[in-house]
Motif scaffolding. Sequence first.
Motif, PDB file in Angstrom:
ATOM      1  N   THR A 107       1.205  -1.275   0.095  1.00 35.27           N
ATOM      2  CA  THR A 107       0.120   0.061   0.054  1.00 35.27           C
ATOM      3  C   THR A 107       0.903   1.144   0.138  1.00 35.27           C
ATOM      4  O   THR A 107       1.617   1.332   1.084  1.00 35.27           O
ATOM      5  CB  THR A 107      -1.116   0.209   1.372  1.00 35.27           C
ATOM      6  OG1 THR A 107      -1.677  -1.063   1.155  1.00 35.27           O
ATOM      7  CG2 THR A 107      -1.797   1.248   1.303  1.00 35.27           C
TER       8      THR A 107
ATOM      9  N   ALA B 265       0.712   4.611   0.631  1.00 36.86           N
ATOM     10  CA  ALA B 265      -0.302   5.693   1.470  1.00 36.86           C
ATOM     11  C   ALA B 265       0.074   7.071   1.054  1.00 36.86           C
ATOM     12  O   ALA B 265      -0.835   7.876   1.425  1.00 36.86           O
ATOM     13  CB  ALA B 265      -0.208   5.307   2.929  1.00 36.86           C
TER      14      ALA B 265
ATOM     15  N   ARG C 124      -2.858   7.881  -3.493  1.00 39.28           N
ATOM     16  CA  ARG C 124      -2.902   6.633  -2.668  1.00 39.28           C
ATOM     17  C   ARG C 124      -3.225   5.524  -3.441  1.00 39.28           C
ATOM     18  O   ARG C 124      -3.912   5.725  -4.342  1.00 39.28           O
ATOM     19  CB  ARG C 124      -3.705   6.760  -1.488  1.00 39.28           C
ATOM     20  CG  ARG C 124      -3.897   5.483  -0.692  1.00 39.28           C
ATOM     21  CD  ARG C 124      -5.016   5.518   0.462  1.00 39.28           C
ATOM     22  NE  ARG C 124      -5.209   4.173   0.985  1.00 39.28           N
ATOM     23  CZ  ARG C 124      -4.513   3.880   2.082  1.00 39.28           C
ATOM     24  NH1 ARG C 124      -3.911   4.828   2.866  1.00 39.28           N
ATOM     25  NH2 ARG C 124      -4.763   2.810   3.009  1.00 39.28           N
TER      26      ARG C 124
ATOM     27  N   LYS D 289      -2.942   0.663  -3.980  1.00 36.38           N
ATOM     28  CA  LYS D 289      -2.447  -0.636  -3.579  1.00 36.38           C
ATOM     29  C   LYS D 289      -2.143  -1.266  -4.997  1.00 36.38           C
ATOM     30  O   LYS D 289      -2.664  -1.121  -5.857  1.00 36.38           O
ATOM     31  CB  LYS D 289      -3.573  -1.365  -2.916  1.00 36.38           C
ATOM     32  CG  LYS D 289      -4.068  -0.833  -1.511  1.00 36.38           C
ATOM     33  CD  LYS D 289      -5.035  -1.562  -0.935  1.00 36.38           C
ATOM     34  CE  LYS D 289      -5.152  -1.033   0.446  1.00 36.38           C
ATOM     35  NZ  LYS D 289      -6.303  -1.774   1.141  1.00 36.38           N
TER      36      LYS D 289
END
Length: 127
Positions: A59, A61, A117, A119
Amino acid sequence: MAYPKITWTTGGTVNTLQFTYPPTQVAAYNSVATRHDNLSSSGVRESILERIDNFLEITMAAVLSGADVTNWNTFMQYALQGGQFSYYPDSSQAAFTNYLLEGTTWNAAYRAPGLYRFKLKFRQVVT
């Protein structure tokens, strides 16, 4: 704290993506078995293993607007085409693992002004 990097080669040129911030929520191991289990009428189990796939899920972020997200986009345009790349968990070390992008979409989603952000899931290359 170790900052990762990703390298890939296009047209004989080695490209490097240096992480501005490290990924978060990185699992130590992520394995998925492709296995066939059969139970006999007497209850004996037989398992036939085809393979075990290893994944890396990260991830990101905090990816900054400007050069940071642009560099990620350059890498992702390559990876989305199925290109193989090397992931270095610590860019100051020589250890790396080769991966392919798992999935066919990428969305650098808005997080806050100047921050994005997303993933990613990588599949380890089997040689």
